[in-house]
Write a protein that holds these residues in place. Structure first.
Motif, mmCIF file in Angstrom:
data_model
loop_
_atom_site.group_PDB
_atom_site.id
_atom_site.type_symbol
_atom_site.label_atom_id
_atom_site.label_comp_id
_atom_site.label_asym_id
_atom_site.label_seq_id
_atom_site.Cartn_x
_atom_site.Cartn_y
_atom_site.Cartn_z
ATOM 1 N N GLY A 111 -2.363 -1.083 -10.150
ATOM 2 C CA GLY A 111 -3.718 -1.167 -10.999
ATOM 3 C C GLY A 111 -3.099 -0.694 -12.526
ATOM 4 O O GLY A 111 -4.028 -1.460 -13.492
ATOM 5 N N ARG A 126 -10.716 -0.353 -12.245
ATOM 6 C CA ARG A 126 -11.359 0.544 -11.525
ATOM 7 C C ARG A 126 -10.204 1.666 -10.626
ATOM 8 O O ARG A 126 -8.967 0.828 -10.683
ATOM 9 C CB ARG A 126 -12.252 0.038 -10.357
ATOM 10 C CG ARG A 126 -11.538 -0.943 -9.540
ATOM 11 C CD ARG A 126 -12.160 -1.304 -8.288
ATOM 12 N NE ARG A 126 -11.444 -2.425 -7.432
ATOM 13 C CZ ARG A 126 -10.568 -2.450 -6.728
ATOM 14 N NH1 ARG A 126 -9.865 -1.411 -6.585
ATOM 15 N NH2 ARG A 126 -10.174 -3.297 -5.861
ATOM 16 N N TYR A 134 0.617 -1.251 0.117
ATOM 17 C CA TYR A 134 0.051 0.094 0.037
ATOM 18 C C TYR A 134 0.863 1.179 -0.054
ATOM 19 O O TYR A 134 1.484 1.402 0.880
ATOM 20 C CB TYR A 134 -0.843 0.136 1.268
ATOM 21 C CG TYR A 134 -1.872 1.152 1.194
ATOM 22 C CD1 TYR A 134 -3.121 1.114 0.696
ATOM 23 C CD2 TYR A 134 -1.644 2.395 1.917
ATOM 24 C CE1 TYR A 134 -4.078 2.480 0.762
ATOM 25 C CE2 TYR A 134 -2.252 3.416 1.939
ATOM 26 C CZ TYR A 134 -3.553 3.251 1.497
ATOM 27 O OH TYR A 134 -4.237 4.601 1.520
ATOM 28 N N SER A 137 -6.054 -8.528 -12.175
ATOM 29 C CA SER A 137 -6.832 -8.034 -10.856
ATOM 30 C C SER A 137 -7.887 -6.885 -11.177
ATOM 31 O O SER A 137 -7.866 -6.467 -12.277
ATOM 32 C CB SER A 137 -5.762 -7.299 -10.098
ATOM 33 O OG SER A 137 -6.504 -6.795 -9.013
ATOM 34 N N SER A 176 -7.759 2.646 -7.927
ATOM 35 C CA SER A 176 -6.991 1.594 -7.006
ATOM 36 C C SER A 176 -6.174 2.694 -6.001
ATOM 37 O O SER A 176 -4.687 2.722 -6.149
ATOM 38 C CB SER A 176 -5.953 0.717 -7.681
ATOM 39 O OG SER A 176 -6.835 -0.165 -8.483
ATOM 40 N N SER A 233 -8.027 -4.660 -9.839
ATOM 41 C CA SER A 233 -7.692 -3.185 -9.819
ATOM 42 C C SER A 233 -7.296 -2.731 -11.113
ATOM 43 O O SER A 233 -7.143 -1.318 -11.239
ATOM 44 C CB SER A 233 -6.182 -3.413 -8.894
ATOM 45 O OG SER A 233 -6.582 -3.550 -7.527
#
Length: 246
Positions: free
Chosen positions: A141, A132, A82, A127, A134, A129
């Motif tokens: 993404g 959309r 993250y 994914s 992310s 991700s």
């Protein structure tokens, strides 16, 4: 969907989704080679481990050149921490692109001659991700969006000898789920946002990968198969104040 006698390489196949994919191929009768930088903590039955960093192009080419045969390549290695965009410089984001987009291209190119000879297939592990926004994983993404497009182009350029497809994977419950979703209460709360009411198991992704690699999918190429439990409930439905009959 038996794959007896076929040789399958799964990158990043020592844990989580990759291990689930490797197990599914082994259960289907394939000879499975899992690649990663480190061996699995728990040996995977009926598989062989090969130490490999998929970002090292020379090592990838040498590894593939030494394989006597290859029928299926699963480009699973990937992931990202993250990280908000403004919290890191471009060099750190570039590493995410390298692992999740450039490495699958590197491995696929090295595997092409093998797969052309066997009329084999490639399964990209994409994914949701990639389709959309992310936040906190923007580079990841973007890489997954690029991977899906790359697979479509490969499917056209390498037809009719090599089929190329993508699994667009949603949230999966693995040994590291707590890093993404928290404790059991958090995982349960996240699961309730999925229409099917649960996170995927690695075996769910593995079963879909086996299907795309099997003769049952002989006319499937350039496709993106959604493995996400129905997706995500639109947030506006819960935010709206209009009365609804139940």
């Amino acid at each position: 969907m038996e794959l007896n006698g076929r040789v399958v390489v799964v990158t990043g196949g020592t844990r989580g989704v990759g291990a689930g994919i490797a197990r599914s191929f082994a259960e289907a009768g394939a000879e499975v080679v899992v690649c990663a930088r480190r061996p699995p903590e728990v040996p995977l039955p009926k598989t062989r481990f090969a130490k490999l960093d998929v970002r090292d192009a020379d090592a990838v080419r040498q590894f593939l050149a030494e394989l006597p045969r290859l029928d299926v390549l699963v480009n699973n290695a990937g992931g990202a921490p993250y990280r908000l965009l403004a919290d890191a410089g471009p060099e750190r984001h570039l590493r995410i692109l390298e692992l999740n987009l450039l490495a699958p291209l590197t491995v696929s190119l090295a595997a092409y001659e093998h797969l052309k000879r066997t009329c084999g297939s490639i399964v990209m592990i994409g994914s949701v991700s990639g389709g959309r926004p992310s936040p906190g994983a923007a580079a990841y993404g973007a890489a997954k969006a690029g991977l899906e497009n790359l697979a479509r182009s490969m499917a056209v350029e390498w037809a009719p000898h090599v089929r190329v497809n993508t699994l667009v994977v949603g949230m999966v419950r693995t040994e590291r789920s707590q890093l993404h979703y928290g404790d059991e209460e958090g995982i349960a709360a996240v699961s309730r946002t999925v229409p099917l009411g649960r996170l995927a198991e690695p075996s769910d992704v593995g079963a879909a990968a086996v299907f795309l690699a099997s003769d049952a999918a002989a006319y499937v190429s350039g496709a993106s198969l959604l493995v996400h439990g129905g997706g995500e409930r639109p947030a506006f439905l819960d935010a709206a104040t209009v009365n609804r009959e139940t």
